[in-house]
Design a protein around this motif. Structure first.
Motif, PDB file in Angstrom:
ATOM      1  N   GLU A 105       0.843  -1.190   0.000  1.00 39.47           N
ATOM      2  CA  GLU A 105       0.000   0.000   0.000  1.00 39.47           C
ATOM      3  C   GLU A 105       0.878   1.239   0.000  1.00 39.47           C
ATOM      4  O   GLU A 105       1.874   1.297   0.700  1.00 39.47           O
ATOM      5  CB  GLU A 105      -0.908   0.030   1.236  1.00 39.47           C
ATOM      6  N   VAL A 106       0.481   2.212  -0.800  1.00 37.93           N
ATOM      7  CA  VAL A 106       1.174   3.502  -0.850  1.00 37.93           C
ATOM      8  C   VAL A 106       0.167   4.542  -0.374  1.00 37.93           C
ATOM      9  O   VAL A 106      -0.826   4.807  -1.035  1.00 37.93           O
ATOM     10  CB  VAL A 106       1.670   3.815  -2.273  1.00 37.93           C
ATOM     11  N   ARG A 107       0.448   5.122   0.799  1.00 34.63           N
ATOM     12  CA  ARG A 107      -0.551   5.960   1.470  1.00 34.63           C
ATOM     13  C   ARG A 107      -0.056   7.402   1.602  1.00 34.63           C
ATOM     14  O   ARG A 107       1.151   7.653   1.615  1.00 34.63           O
ATOM     15  CB  ARG A 107      -0.818   5.410   2.878  1.00 34.63           C
ATOM     16  N   PRO A 108      -0.999   8.351   1.798  1.00 35.61           N
ATOM     17  CA  PRO A 108      -0.595   9.722   2.135  1.00 35.61           C
ATOM     18  C   PRO A 108       0.074   9.741   3.504  1.00 35.61           C
ATOM     19  O   PRO A 108      -0.231   8.918   4.370  1.00 35.61           O
ATOM     20  CB  PRO A 108      -1.917  10.491   2.157  1.00 35.61           C
ATOM     21  N   TRP A 109       0.953  10.697   3.724  1.00 29.88           N
ATOM     22  CA  TRP A 109       1.721  10.752   4.966  1.00 29.88           C
ATOM     23  C   TRP A 109       0.841  10.890   6.197  1.00 29.88           C
ATOM     24  O   TRP A 109       1.222  10.462   7.293  1.00 29.88           O
ATOM     25  CB  TRP A 109       2.726  11.909   4.923  1.00 29.88           C
ATOM     26  N   THR A 110      -0.336  11.469   6.028  1.00 31.63           N
ATOM     27  CA  THR A 110      -1.235  11.662   7.179  1.00 31.63           C
ATOM     28  C   THR A 110      -1.649  10.337   7.796  1.00 31.63           C
ATOM     29  O   THR A 110      -1.999  10.268   8.982  1.00 31.63           O
ATOM     30  CB  THR A 110      -2.484  12.445   6.758  1.00 31.63           C
ATOM     31  N   GLY A 111      -1.591   9.260   7.015  1.00 30.36           N
ATOM     32  CA  GLY A 111      -1.959   7.946   7.541  1.00 30.36           C
ATOM     33  C   GLY A 111      -1.000   7.423   8.582  1.00 30.36           C
ATOM     34  O   GLY A 111      -1.306   6.476   9.311  1.00 30.36           O
ATOM     35  N   ALA A 112       0.184   8.057   8.699  1.00 32.07           N
ATOM     36  CA  ALA A 112       1.174   7.611   9.676  1.00 32.07           C
ATOM     37  C   ALA A 112       1.016   8.289  11.028  1.00 32.07           C
ATOM     38  O   ALA A 112       1.666   7.902  11.999  1.00 32.07           O
ATOM     39  CB  ALA A 112       2.578   7.881   9.142  1.00 32.07           C
ATOM     40  N   ALA A 113       0.133   9.283  11.094  1.00 35.13           N
ATOM     41  CA  ALA A 113       0.049  10.115  12.291  1.00 35.13           C
ATOM     42  C   ALA A 113      -0.250   9.311  13.556  1.00 35.13           C
ATOM     43  O   ALA A 113       0.272   9.619  14.635  1.00 35.13           O
ATOM     44  CB  ALA A 113      -0.994  11.205  12.092  1.00 35.13           C
ATOM     45  N   ASP A 114      -1.092   8.277  13.450  1.00 37.04           N
ATOM     46  CA  ASP A 114      -1.489   7.509  14.634  1.00 37.04           C
ATOM     47  C   ASP A 114      -0.745   6.185  14.767  1.00 37.04           C
ATOM     48  O   ASP A 114      -1.015   5.403  15.682  1.00 37.04           O
ATOM     49  CB  ASP A 114      -3.005   7.235  14.590  1.00 37.04           C
ATOM     50  N   GLY A 115       0.200   5.922  13.870  1.00 35.46           N
ATOM     51  CA  GLY A 115       0.897   4.644  13.902  1.00 35.46           C
ATOM     52  C   GLY A 115       2.179   4.692  14.705  1.00 35.46           C
ATOM     53  O   GLY A 115       2.597   5.722  15.211  1.00 35.46           O
ATOM     54  N   TYR A 137       4.741  19.648   3.913  1.00 31.30           N
ATOM     55  CA  TYR A 137       6.052  19.042   4.132  1.00 31.30           C
ATOM     56  C   TYR A 137       6.534  19.332   5.556  1.00 31.30           C
ATOM     57  O   TYR A 137       7.028  18.442   6.252  1.00 31.30           O
ATOM     58  CB  TYR A 137       7.060  19.571   3.109  1.00 31.30           C
ATOM     59  N   ARG A 138       6.352  20.562   5.993  1.00 30.93           N
ATOM     60  CA  ARG A 138       6.752  20.908   7.357  1.00 30.93           C
ATOM     61  C   ARG A 138       5.880  20.166   8.372  1.00 30.93           C
ATOM     62  O   ARG A 138       6.378  19.658   9.386  1.00 30.93           O
ATOM     63  CB  ARG A 138       6.654  22.423   7.578  1.00 30.93           C
ATOM     64  N   GLN A 139       4.588  20.106   8.098  1.00 30.03           N
ATOM     65  CA  GLN A 139       3.677  19.394   9.008  1.00 30.03           C
ATOM     66  C   GLN A 139       4.087  17.929   9.146  1.00 30.03           C
ATOM     67  O   GLN A 139       4.086  17.364  10.250  1.00 30.03           O
ATOM     68  CB  GLN A 139       2.240  19.500   8.495  1.00 30.03           C
ATOM     69  N   CYS A 140       4.410  17.313   8.028  1.00 32.31           N
ATOM     70  CA  CYS A 140       4.831  15.908   8.054  1.00 32.31           C
ATOM     71  C   CYS A 140       6.114  15.744   8.874  1.00 32.31           C
ATOM     72  O   CYS A 140       6.204  14.849   9.728  1.00 32.31           O
ATOM     73  CB  CYS A 140       5.054  15.415   6.628  1.00 32.31           C
ATOM     74  N   MET A 141       7.074  16.612   8.647  1.00 30.00           N
ATOM     75  CA  MET A 141       8.349  16.487   9.354  1.00 30.00           C
ATOM     76  C   MET A 141       8.200  16.796  10.842  1.00 30.00           C
ATOM     77  O   MET A 141       8.867  16.182  11.679  1.00 30.00           O
ATOM     78  CB  MET A 141       9.404  17.380   8.691  1.00 30.00           C
ATOM     79  N   GLU A 142       7.314  17.707  11.189  1.00 30.52           N
ATOM     80  CA  GLU A 142       7.038  17.973  12.610  1.00 30.52           C
ATOM     81  C   GLU A 142       6.434  16.744  13.274  1.00 30.52           C
ATOM     82  O   GLU A 142       6.797  16.382  14.400  1.00 30.52           O
ATOM     83  CB  GLU A 142       6.100  19.172  12.740  1.00 30.52           C
ATOM     84  N   MET A 143       5.508  16.081  12.567  1.00 32.61           N
ATOM     85  CA  MET A 143       4.887  14.873  13.092  1.00 32.61           C
ATOM     86  C   MET A 143       5.929  13.784  13.314  1.00 32.61           C
ATOM     87  O   MET A 143       5.969  13.139  14.372  1.00 32.61           O
ATOM     88  CB  MET A 143       3.805  14.381  12.120  1.00 32.61           C
ATOM     89  N   LEU A 144       6.823  13.611  12.347  1.00 34.37           N
ATOM     90  CA  LEU A 144       7.853  12.580  12.474  1.00 34.37           C
ATOM     91  C   LEU A 144       8.822  12.896  13.612  1.00 34.37           C
ATOM     92  O   LEU A 144       9.232  12.001  14.354  1.00 34.37           O
ATOM     93  CB  LEU A 144       8.614  12.447  11.153  1.00 34.37           C
TER      94      LEU A 144
END
Length: 513
Positions: A105-115, A137-144
């Protein structure tokens, strides 16, 4: 010697390899992904969740391919995409298509927020990042960043790090390991990029060495940066059996002021430890006794402030006599800021026909009296730290830190000299565009007197026969190696500048313990 490349140079090498040599982009990509996957296997357990968080460029495509290789070996590998998948490069789309046909599966980055994830493959941005990160991009990197993932592998460069300068472009992800391809990028050799990169592993994916030469030839002024390693210590001249103290050069060190004799001592000690045959200290009369006691091997010549100011012609003749004696000169450590220092600096610069290493208060005198730059010649080496460079150039310290290499190259080129710009990762620029980025040393060296030892090392190398620019570059590397050797003996907190000087002998051995 290891070559370091900028983002522009690496892109040119990549294009030459694909379009001129004819090696397909997907072949290079598969080899890159194999290296990333191999490093991931070394860090991750078989049951661990592995995320490849990928941008839509070719760096992201590397990440997708690495995730697919891990998936086929039984890892819980997931692919998360940042950006518009439909606007990705052709290679990225091809890698996503392969992964999907294999059932991934290839998912949007938001799908990783709760994993939860045990190992992150950071493939969001490659070497081409040139502006601050914003939006999703910044939101994703902040989440990571907030997830504090146990292990991170960066693909080519850590996302958010400028590939040339090492600057953080608003936000960046820290890696345990950076797997880079062909040659290390200057952005991971300079701070803060060097800290964000962790351990850098340079991997061969098929770029031919000839591509470097072809790019340099095609682009005028496209010189490559480099750094030294233990094998380069062979460049240091040996000591012939049939010789005497004069064989190994005479160093004159104009240093020290009242209550400031330590800088003179450290610089002279380092010059002797590096191999100089004779060292003479030109200093104020007040320093004579203590320097003779601390370093009896040194010759002492003294002066008074009154001699400099009221007996100018006689003093100039004395300086000319000392310049005729010397094979190399150190000017500046601990001289202070009294008015007479201007005259001392002027007299030495106008009388010297040998390499002159200018440091500390010598540089401050030049910054305060810019006419002194008119006495610069091609055998001048300056060794400023950031504050001294700011005073010399009128630029702010923060601006210099943003492009350390650029600042050194500009100053060296403008005056036709060698510029050693000291920082956690010191850079040295030659008058012809040579750029050296140091890879040795550690934070234990951030102590008073460390720079005085560096000037002595450079002077010692010049005295035993190294050309001045090469002496400057090797001096920086040797200084860092001495710091590494000394820190192992004293610990990170307890190292003193004198420990650096005493470790020079060990540092000159390729198999240093």
């Amino acid at each position: 010697m290891r070559t370091l490349v900028t983002a522009k140079q690496m892109k040119a090498v990549d294009a030459h390899t694909i379009h001129t040599i004819g090696i397909p982009s997907m072949v290079l990509m598969e080899r890159a992904a194999l290296w990333v996957a191999e490093e991931a296997e070394a860090l991750a357990g078989q049951r661990d969740a592995v995320w490849a968080v990928c941008g839509t460029g070719n760096n992201g495509a590397d990440g997708v391919a690495a995730a697919r290789m891990l998936y086929l070996k039984g890892y819980q590998a997931c692919i998360y995409v940042v950006g518009n998948l439909e606007k990705g490069t052709e290679e990225f789309k091809a890698q996503v298509s392969i992964a999907r046909r294999l059932g991934m599966e290839v998912r949007p980055w938001t799908g990783a927020a709760d994993g939860e994830c045990c190992l992150l493959i950071d493939a969001v941005f490659g070497v081409g990042l040139s502006r601050p990160i914003e939006g999703e991009y910044r939101q994703c990197m902040e989440m990571l960043s907030e997830k504090r993932i146990p292990h991170t592998i960066a693909v080519d460069v850590p996302s958010g790090i400028h590939g040339d300068t090492g600057a953080v472009m608003g936000i960046a992800l820290k890696a345990d390991v950076t797997v880079t391809f062909g040659w290390e990028k200057t952005g991971t050799a300079l701070y803060p990029g060097r800290e964000y990169a962790g351990r850098v592993k340079v991997c061969d994916i098929g770029f031919p060495e000839t591509a470097l030469g072809a790019v340099a030839e095609a682009e005028e002024g496209c010189g490559y940066a480099f750094t030294y390693g233990p094998e380069d210590l062979a460049l240091i001249p040996g000591r012939p059996a049939y010789s005497n103290k004069g064989t190994f050069g005479k160093v004159l060190i104009a240093a020290g002021s009242r209550n400031m004799c330590g800088a003179a001592y450290l610089s002279a000690l380092a010059a002797y430890r590096t191999g100089a045959g004779l060292v003479k200290l030109l200093t104020v009369e007040e320093n004579r006794q203590i320097l003779q006691e601390r370093l009896p091997e040194a010759i002492i010549v003294t002066y008074t402030a009154d001699q400099l100011v009221s007996g100018r012609e006689e003093f100039k003749r004395m300086i000319e006599e000392q310049m005729n004696w010397a094979d190399v000169v150190v000017l500046g450590p601990g001289l202070g800021s009294e008015p007479y220092v201007e005259y001392l600096v002027e007299d030495i610069l106008t009388s010297a026909f040998v390499p002159v290493i200018i440091d500390a208060d010598g540089l401050n005198a030049i910054a305060g009296h810019p006419y002194l730059t008119t006495y610069y010649t091609e055998n001048i080496i300056i060794t400023p730290h950031l504050g001294e460079m700011a005073r010399l150039t009128g630029e702010g310290i923060d601006a210099i830190k943003e492009n350390l290499a650029g600042a050194a190259l500009e100053y060296a080129g403008r005056y036709g000299i060698t510029c050693v710009l000291k920082d956690a990762a010191t850079v040295a620029a030659g008058k012809d565009g040579t750029l050296y980025i140091n890879s040795s040393g550690n934070s234990a060296m951030a102590k008073a007197g460390s720079g005085d030892v560096l000037t002595g090392i450079i002077a010692g190398l010049a005295a035993i026969g190294m050309e001045e620019e090469q002496a400057a570059l090797m001096g920086v590397y040797l200084h860092g190696r001495a710091g590494d050797a000394a820190a192992r003996q004293t610990g990170q907190h307890s190292l003193l500048a004198s420990d650096l000087a005493h470790a020079i002998g060990r540092a000159m051995e390729p198999a240093m313990e």
